[in-house]
Design a protein around this motif. Sequence first.
Motif, PDB file in Angstrom:
ATOM      1  N   GLY A 117       0.891  -1.165   0.042  1.00  0.00           N
ATOM      2  CA  GLY A 117       0.057   0.075  -0.102  1.00  0.00           C
ATOM      3  C   GLY A 117       0.860   1.201  -0.175  1.00  0.00           C
ATOM      4  N   ALA A 118       0.335   2.275  -0.375  1.00  0.00           N
ATOM      5  CA  ALA A 118       0.975   3.587  -0.586  1.00  0.00           C
ATOM      6  C   ALA A 118       0.934   4.402   0.605  1.00  0.00           C
ATOM      7  N   ASP A 119      -0.098   4.059   1.514  1.00  0.00           N
ATOM      8  CA  ASP A 119      -0.083   4.986   2.907  1.00  0.00           C
ATOM      9  C   ASP A 119      -0.732   4.029   3.703  1.00  0.00           C
ATOM     10  N   TRP A 120      -1.082   4.587   5.159  1.00  0.00           N
ATOM     11  CA  TRP A 120      -1.488   3.876   6.239  1.00  0.00           C
ATOM     12  C   TRP A 120      -2.780   3.028   5.869  1.00  0.00           C
ATOM     13  N   HIS A 121      -3.722   3.859   5.382  1.00  0.00           N
ATOM     14  CA  HIS A 121      -5.065   3.440   5.240  1.00  0.00           C
ATOM     15  C   HIS A 121      -5.126   2.462   4.044  1.00  0.00           C
ATOM     16  N   GLU A 122      -4.165   2.262   3.299  1.00  0.00           N
ATOM     17  CA  GLU A 122      -4.138   1.064   2.146  1.00  0.00           C
ATOM     18  C   GLU A 122      -3.349  -0.034   2.928  1.00  0.00           C
ATOM     19  N   GLN A 123      -2.467   0.205   3.857  1.00  0.00           N
ATOM     20  CA  GLN A 123      -1.878  -0.803   4.522  1.00  0.00           C
ATOM     21  C   GLN A 123      -2.788  -1.544   5.402  1.00  0.00           C
ATOM     22  N   VAL A 124      -3.664  -0.963   6.161  1.00  0.00           N
ATOM     23  CA  VAL A 124      -4.461  -1.732   6.968  1.00  0.00           C
ATOM     24  C   VAL A 124      -5.605  -2.215   5.891  1.00  0.00           C
ATOM     25  N   ALA A 125      -6.013  -1.797   5.064  1.00  0.00           N
ATOM     26  CA  ALA A 125      -6.924  -2.445   4.143  1.00  0.00           C
ATOM     27  C   ALA A 125      -6.129  -3.721   3.338  1.00  0.00           C
ATOM     28  N   TRP A 187      -8.316  -0.008  -4.446  1.00  0.00           N
ATOM     29  CA  TRP A 187      -7.139  -0.646  -3.750  1.00  0.00           C
ATOM     30  C   TRP A 187      -7.404  -2.193  -3.497  1.00  0.00           C
ATOM     31  N   CYS A 188      -8.636  -2.395  -2.770  1.00  0.00           N
ATOM     32  CA  CYS A 188      -8.948  -3.735  -2.547  1.00  0.00           C
ATOM     33  C   CYS A 188      -9.024  -4.701  -3.432  1.00  0.00           C
TER      34      CYS A 188
END
Length: 238
Positions: A117-125, A187-188
């Motif tokens: 992921g490119a940022d924290w939100h994408e990391q969690v997703a 992203w998901c």
Amino acid sequence: MTPWLRRSRPRTPAPTLPSRDTSTATTRVDLHELTPDTGVFLGHCAALHLTFFEQLSHAVANAPRVAEKDALAEAAATTLARYRGLVAEMGRLKLDPAAVMEPHLAGVQEFERRTMGADWHEQVASAHVAIGFLTDFWIRLGAGLPRESRDRVEAVLAQGDLERPLHAIIERAIAANPRLSSRLALWCRRLVGDTMLQARSALALHADRSRDEEQIEPVFTELIAEHTRRLDRLGLTA
């Protein structure tokens, strides 16, 4: 292992998902004929869980608020407990954990790099999608293990609740910033291709691939359907 703090390389679209079916299968399809040797199974599954723990630990460190740190810490503790359970099973079988995990680390690290992921939100997703999809997969693949190992591994993979804390974090983030919804949905969707490839890499395929595909296809149809339901519960479009 590659941290989640670096940006991912350009993303490629995932395969087109099959049309949705709202009905629930009465019998879960498994992959018992494609289950690898017990040592190979445990080594690959444990390597993934160790990586999940590292990913979630990085996410804890970068979480913006205490509530998110707490939920991610809970999820990380669950992945660590599962990892230790898999290592304990190696011990019962007198297997060397380092030796059986080592052959799988390069592939697991590449999967991590591609889905960080490119940022924290994408990391969690990413964690929400990958852990959910692959846990469902490994439980099905475990159907072909010897009886005692199968029962213990299934119990290990059922420990704790990883979906609830990760779901809650994403839900709160979208509520605070509705514009995240479309970006995280996309992203998901893109994660599915790499996650499916990671799952397929664990299969013990035969020379007759057409026979294998007959068993693989319905399982992956079920897994994608559950992935879709997982995103639907967040109000995202899979």
